[in-house]
Design an enzyme around this catalytic site. Structure first.
Site, short mmCIF file in Angstrom:
data_model
loop_
_atom_site.label_atom_id
_atom_site.label_comp_id
_atom_site.label_asym_id
_atom_site.label_seq_id
_atom_site.Cartn_x
_atom_site.Cartn_y
_atom_site.Cartn_z
N ALA A 65 0.87 -1.17 0.00
CA ALA A 65 0.00 0.00 0.00
C ALA A 65 0.91 1.23 0.00
CB ALA A 65 -0.89 -0.01 1.24
N GLY A 108 0.80 -5.07 1.06
CA GLY A 108 -0.42 -5.14 0.26
C GLY A 108 -0.20 -5.77 -1.11
N GLU A 111 -0.54 -9.37 -0.50
CA GLU A 111 -1.95 -9.62 -0.21
C GLU A 111 -2.81 -9.55 -1.48
OE1 GLU A 111 -1.77 -6.55 2.90
OE2 GLU A 111 -2.60 -8.07 4.24
N GLU A 131 4.86 -5.07 7.06
CA GLU A 131 4.08 -4.02 7.74
C GLU A 131 4.52 -3.75 9.17
OE1 GLU A 131 2.72 -6.47 5.88
OE2 GLU A 131 1.02 -5.71 4.71
C1 HXC Z 1 5.06 4.38 -1.18
C2 HXC Z 1 6.95 3.42 -2.06
C3 HXC Z 1 6.61 2.18 -1.50
C4 HXC Z 1 5.38 2.09 -0.77
C5 HXC Z 1 8.47 1.96 -2.55
N1 HXC Z 1 8.11 3.25 -2.69
N2 HXC Z 1 7.57 1.30 -1.83
N3 HXC Z 1 6.17 4.52 -1.89
N4 HXC Z 1 4.66 3.22 -0.64
N5 HXC Z 1 4.94 0.95 -0.24
C6 HXC Z 1 8.84 4.29 -3.40
C7 HXC Z 1 10.06 4.76 -2.64
O1 HXC Z 1 9.70 5.66 -1.65
C8 HXC Z 1 10.87 5.37 -3.75
O2 HXC Z 1 10.35 6.65 -4.03
C9 HXC Z 1 10.56 4.48 -4.95
O3 HXC Z 1 9.35 3.82 -4.63
C10 HXC Z 1 11.65 3.45 -5.16
O4 HXC Z 1 11.84 2.74 -3.95
P1 HXC Z 1 13.27 2.52 -3.28
O5 HXC Z 1 13.02 2.22 -1.84
O6 HXC Z 1 14.21 3.62 -3.64
O7 HXC Z 1 13.75 1.18 -4.05
P2 HXC Z 1 14.75 0.07 -3.50
O8 HXC Z 1 15.90 0.69 -2.77
O9 HXC Z 1 15.04 -0.80 -4.68
O10 HXC Z 1 13.92 -0.76 -2.42
C11 HXC Z 1 12.77 -1.51 -2.82
C12 HXC Z 1 11.93 -1.91 -1.57
C13 HXC Z 1 11.63 -0.66 -0.74
C14 HXC Z 1 12.72 -2.93 -0.74
C15 HXC Z 1 10.68 -2.58 -2.09
O11 HXC Z 1 11.09 0.37 -1.60
C16 HXC Z 1 10.66 -0.88 0.37
O12 HXC Z 1 11.02 -1.43 1.42
N6 HXC Z 1 9.40 -0.43 0.21
C17 HXC Z 1 8.39 -0.49 1.23
C18 HXC Z 1 7.86 -1.89 1.36
C19 HXC Z 1 6.78 -1.97 2.44
O13 HXC Z 1 7.03 -1.61 3.60
N7 HXC Z 1 5.57 -2.38 2.07
C20 HXC Z 1 4.46 -2.49 2.96
C21 HXC Z 1 3.68 -1.23 2.91
S1 HXC Z 1 2.36 -1.22 4.11
P3 HXC Z 1 11.30 7.94 -4.24
O14 HXC Z 1 10.33 9.06 -4.40
O15 HXC Z 1 12.18 8.03 -3.05
O16 HXC Z 1 12.05 7.60 -5.50
C22 HXC Z 1 1.14 -2.12 3.41
C23 HXC Z 1 -0.12 -2.26 4.20
C24 HXC Z 1 -1.05 -3.19 3.51
O17 HXC Z 1 1.27 -2.62 2.34
C25 HXC Z 1 -2.41 -3.07 4.02
C26 HXC Z 1 -3.38 -3.59 2.99
C27 HXC Z 1 -4.81 -3.45 3.34
#
Ligand code: HXC
Length: 258
Positions: A65, A108, A111, A131
């Site tokens: 998400a 997400g 999911e 998360e």
């Molecule tokens: C918003 C995101 C994002 C996310 C990545 N980006 N994931 N933006 N929400 N979930 C953005 C980064 O901020 C960055 O933007 C660009 O995408 C590239 O990501 P990087 O981190 O620079 O890439 P990399 O170093 O290759 O790392 C990849 C990654 C990492 C390991 C996937 O991005 C990461 O850990 N992302 C978050 C994963 C996460 O926590 N997901 C769960 C979310 S909570 P900029 O602008 O800096 O270039 C969730 C709740 C679900 O999903 C509930 C469902 C109902």
């Protein structure tokens, strides 16, 4: 199409929906999910489509998400507006959906893949529920569907520790994924399976999907009763006559969805 965050196309009787927000690794912002739901509904209503493939990019199916979009949310608003409630709509789609997962399927994203009916993975796919690292928990099946797919111990490690991500081959050995293929062949492979499904009688395909999903919801005896009733109902279709008639006549069936 008029979509901003997704691409849609058809390949024969298969619809392909591609998440297309590459700069954010397909982070699932609200508008993106609204578009996915809209595309799914349209293809579900389209008589010429028999199955759907959902995919992302080579680097990310979806990284979760959209964290930046939700970071300032407060409880009352999320509750009143049922934040992310519309994610459940994908479960209303009657046609089978194959998730073709390359790269990250996190939070997400994992999911969303699990909300689909079949998951194929590219060799470098990564499945995880990070998360907990954000001070939250999964909100769209990560504590429910994941445990059914990979078992309790691994699901606990993933959801509580935020790591223990699954590689494509691990996901396959645990049963979350049914096929692993080289990344550049993934979409073709998914479309191939989807085409095969789309060549069958739609009523029987949709009943099969509904019943398999029902097996997670109801006691065995109820599921078996539903199954038998649907099985019996299919004898009311022209496609059953065609399928069995073709077998007896030693020819290929030509299903007409009647
Ligand atoms: C918003 C995101 C994002 C996310 C990545 N980006 N994931 N933006 N929400 N979930 C953005 C980064 O901020 C960055 O933007 C660009 O995408 C590239 O990501 P990087 O981190 O620079 O890439 P990399 O170093 O290759 O790392 C990849 C990654 C990492 C390991 C996937 O991005 C990461 O850990 N992302 C978050 C994963 C996460 O926590 N997901 C769960 C979310 S909570 P900029 O602008 O800096 O270039 C969730 C709740 C679900 O999903 C509930 C469902 C109902």
């Amino acid at each position: 199409s008029t979509y901003q965050h997704i691409l849609t196309e058809t390949r024969g009787k298969v619809a392909l929906v591609t998440l297309n927000r590459p700069k954010a690794l397909n982070a699932l912002c609200n508008d993106l999910f609204v578009e996915v739901n809209d595309a799914m509904k349209n293809f579900d209503d389209d008589e010429n489509i028999g199955a759907i493939v959902l995919t992302g990019s080579e680097k990310a199916f979806a990284a979760g998400a959209d964290i930046k979009e939700m970071k300032d949310n407060n409880f009352v608003d999320t509750y009143k507006k049922d934040f992310l409630g519309h994610w459940a709509k994908i479960s209303d789609v009657k046609k089978p959906i194959i998730a073709a997962v390359n790269g990250y399927a996190l939070g997400g994203g994992c999911e969303l893949a699990m909300s689909c009916d079949i998951i194929y993975a590219g060799e470098k796919a990564v499945f995880g529920q990070p998360e907990i690292n954000l001070g939250i928990i999964p909100g769209a099946g990560g504590t429910q569907r994941l445990v059914r797919a990979v078992g309790k111990s691994r699901a606990m490690e993933m959801v509580l520790g935020g790591g223990a991500n699954l590689t494509a081959t691990e996901a396959q050995s645990l049963g979350l994924v049914s096929k692993v293929v080289p990344a550049d062949q993934l979409i073709d492979e998914a479309v191939k399976t989807a085409s095969k499904i789309a060549s069958k009688s739609q009523a029987s395909v949709q009943m099969g999907k509904e019943l398999i999903n029902k097996s997670f919801e109801v006691p065995l005896s109820a599921g078996l009763r539903w199954e038998r009733a649907y099985f019996q109902a299919l004898f009311g279709t022209a496609d059953q006559k065609e399928g069995m008639g073709a077998f007896a006549e030693k020819r290929k069936p030509n299903f007409t969805n009647n």
